[in-house]
Motif scaffolding. Structure first.
Motif, mmCIF file in Angstrom:
data_model
loop_
_atom_site.group_PDB
_atom_site.id
_atom_site.type_symbol
_atom_site.label_atom_id
_atom_site.label_comp_id
_atom_site.label_asym_id
_atom_site.label_seq_id
_atom_site.Cartn_x
_atom_site.Cartn_y
_atom_site.Cartn_z
ATOM 1 N N ALA A 139 -19.262 33.211 7.281
ATOM 2 C CA ALA A 139 -18.720 31.888 7.611
ATOM 3 C C ALA A 139 -17.813 31.382 6.493
ATOM 4 N N THR A 186 -14.237 25.125 13.624
ATOM 5 C CA THR A 186 -14.527 26.017 14.757
ATOM 6 C C THR A 186 -14.541 27.474 14.303
ATOM 7 N N ALA A 187 -13.570 27.885 13.509
ATOM 8 C CA ALA A 187 -13.540 29.270 13.014
ATOM 9 C C ALA A 187 -14.774 29.565 12.170
ATOM 10 N N THR A 188 -15.187 28.600 11.369
ATOM 11 C CA THR A 188 -16.373 28.770 10.528
ATOM 12 C C THR A 188 -17.625 28.820 11.384
ATOM 13 N N ARG A 189 -17.739 27.922 12.341
ATOM 14 C CA ARG A 189 -18.903 27.897 13.230
ATOM 15 C C ARG A 189 -18.995 29.195 14.034
ATOM 16 N N ASN A 190 -17.853 29.731 14.464
ATOM 17 C CA ASN A 190 -17.853 30.987 15.230
ATOM 18 C C ASN A 190 -18.360 32.172 14.409
ATOM 19 N N ALA A 191 -18.234 32.077 13.082
ATOM 20 C CA ALA A 191 -18.709 33.162 12.213
ATOM 21 C C ALA A 191 -20.190 33.018 11.891
#
Length: 160
Positions: A122, A154-159
């Motif tokens: 993340a 969102t990119a961090t949460r997706n990881a």
């Protein structure tokens, strides 16, 4: 991540000379079993402040970092926002350290290997977003509620 599990993770702030997010998203650290307060002070550069944004992890930052004008840490802010489920309405500055939760003796526990790997991924996603979108950095300290930062979270949460 390396084969050796990280008991804690270090997130560097922006480089104060260039204003750019460092290439290395996080550094694994060995969490000592004693003298943790001094260890956290050493890594944070001053009085540590611990905050829970995740049920199994603690984010530690310098407790007086804003007053001391430490460099911004948008990567730590993005991770904390992703864990929190909403954009934080305040800055995170200076280096950050992530550990496991506090035990009954007042010591912080190591991160579990799966959580350390997930958190490292993340942090890498947040770092990549900020490196690719450095044009948003001048806006970030003044408009923390801007929708421009939702993709970072969102990119961090997706990881995660």
């Amino acid at each position: 991540m390396t084969a050796t599990p990280a008991a804690a993770l270090f997130i560097p702030p922006l480089d104060p000379q260039t204003g750019i997010t460092p290439d290395a998203p996080s550094t694994p650290l060995t969490l000592p079993t004693d003298s943790q307060f001094a260890w956290r002070m050493k890594h944070l550069g001053g009085l540590p402040e611990a905050t829970y944004y995740h049920p199994d992890a603690v984010l530690h930052v310098h407790g007086n970092g804003i007053a001391q004008r430490l460099p911004l840490n948008p990567v730590a802010w993005t991770l904390a926002s992703a864990w929190h489920g909403a954009q934080l309405p305040y800055l995170l500055v200076g280096p950050a350290v992530i550990t496991g939760t506090e035990d009954h003796d007042g010591n912080f526990t190591p991160l579990s290997a799966p959580l350390a790997d997930q958190t490292h991924n993340a942090i890498a996603a947040a770092t990549a977003w900020w490196r690719d979108n450095h044009l948003h950095l001048p806006l970030w300290p003044f408009s923390l509620d801007s929708p421009a930062f939702a993709p970072a979270i969102t990119a961090t949460r997706n990881a995660l």
